[in-house]
Enzyme design. Structure first.
Site, short mmCIF file in Angstrom:
data_model
loop_
_atom_site.label_atom_id
_atom_site.label_comp_id
_atom_site.label_asym_id
_atom_site.label_seq_id
_atom_site.Cartn_x
_atom_site.Cartn_y
_atom_site.Cartn_z
N TYR A 1 -4.49 11.36 11.19
CA TYR A 1 -5.32 10.18 10.98
C TYR A 1 -5.42 9.85 9.49
O TYR A 1 -5.22 8.70 9.07
CB TYR A 1 -6.70 10.44 11.59
CG TYR A 1 -7.60 9.22 11.68
CD1 TYR A 1 -7.44 8.28 12.69
CD2 TYR A 1 -8.62 9.02 10.76
CE1 TYR A 1 -8.27 7.17 12.78
CE2 TYR A 1 -9.46 7.92 10.84
CZ TYR A 1 -9.29 7.00 11.86
OH TYR A 1 -10.12 5.91 11.94
N LYS B 1 -3.98 6.45 7.63
CA LYS B 1 -4.86 5.50 6.95
C LYS B 1 -4.53 5.40 5.45
O LYS B 1 -4.64 4.32 4.86
CB LYS B 1 -6.32 5.88 7.18
CG LYS B 1 -6.75 5.81 8.64
CD LYS B 1 -6.56 4.43 9.25
CE LYS B 1 -7.14 4.32 10.66
NZ LYS B 1 -6.99 2.98 11.24
#
Ligand SMILES: NC(=O)c1ccc[n+]([C@@H]2O[C@H](COP(=O)([O-])OP(=O)(O)OC[C@H]3O[C@@H](n4cnc5c(N)ncnc54)[C@H](O)[C@@H]3O)[C@@H](O)[C@H]2O)c1
Length: 247
Positions: A153, A157
């Site tokens: 994640y 990002k």
């Protein structure tokens, strides 16, 4: 109400749920026509529930080959143009870096980063041609800090922020701004899944304002960036994290 998006067409990915759904409502309440895209076929009902007319739902897996240009073609057929793109579709798949499966890594990068790029590229072709556009990418506080079990994640990002900077440079001369917004935990299905129970309570104690964010607070920031007033803001990654990443 403040802002007026009458006559504008906004494509919002992940609009069946959470932040994407709140952003869709926020723009629709201010006059925009919404093209909502989601893996879930509940997107059709979500678009029908919005105030105003002419909204359109597209059920689509954005990781499928050719998905992005297909979405833009369908949006152009339904609404004639594209003024705003909000990339909100995303997944969070958590495990320690030593245990994370290839599937979890690949899916995370594929939805959060690759699909967002392909949507920006396809929408950017329309926007740069017409000399105006706004693209807002949902990054996360995970783009600027490390979080336990969030290796895929965080990487997705941080990658989204790098992508945002390059697109902003290349497209600024053609009237298109590209920004990222980076919330702390937002109380949506995704946020609740990643931060349930004691882990969430401990996290709240680390956020100076002492709570998680609400989807409407994120929608308001996105709407500001989508407005004419924000023409000088591009290539930014704006934190909306109650002070968490500044301490
Ligand atoms: N909720 C949080 O705490 C939080 C914090 C920071 C950033 N974000 C980011 O904000 C965005 C929205 O998060 P949310 O909390 O609203 O999540 P959510 O799970 O409520 O909604 C995400 C939506 O994306 C859709 N989606 C997932 N994979 C897709 C695919 N392959 N194709 C099309 N649609 C797909 C889902 O069906 C869902 O409707 C995500 O990018 C997330 O990473 C969320």
């Amino acid at each position: 109400m403040g802002q007026d998006f009458s006559g504008k067409v906004a494509i919002i990915t992940g609009a069946a749920s959470g932040i994407g759904n709140s952003v869709a409502a926020y723009f629709a309440e201010r006059g925009a026509r919404i093209i909502g895209v989601d893996l879930s076929d509940s997107i059709t009902a979500a678009m029908a529930d919005l105030p105003g007319d002419g909204h359109h739902g597209i059920t689509k897996d954005l990781t499928a080959e050719g998905a992005a240009p297909q979405v833009i073609d369908e949006a152009l057929r339904a609404a004639g143009t594209v003024d705003i793109l909000v990339n909100s579709a995303g997944v969070v798949l958590l495990d320690s870096a030593l245990d994370l499966s290839d599937m979890m890594w690949d899916s995370t990068i594929s939805v959060n980063l690759s699909a967002s790029f392909k949507m920006a590229q396809a929408a950017g072709r329309v926007m740069t041609d017409k000399g105006h556009g706004r693209i807002i990418n949902l990054a996360s506080q995970a783009s600027v800090i490390g979080l336990d079990q969030h290796v895929a994640y965080c990487a997705s990002k941080a990658g989204l922020v790098g992508m945002t900077k390059v697109l902003s440079m290349e497209w600024a001369p053609r009237g298109v701004t590209v920004n990222a917004v980076s919330p702390t935990v937002v109380e949506t299905p995704l946020g609740k899944k990643a931060w349930a129970g004691d882990k969430g309570d401990a996290m709240k104690k680390l956020i100076p304002v002492g709570r998680f964010a609400q989807p409407e607070e994120v929608a308001a920031l996105i709407a500001y960036l989508a407005g004419d007033e924000a023409a000088m803001i591009t290539g930014e990654n704006i934190l909306i994290d109650g002070g968490y990443s500044s301490i």
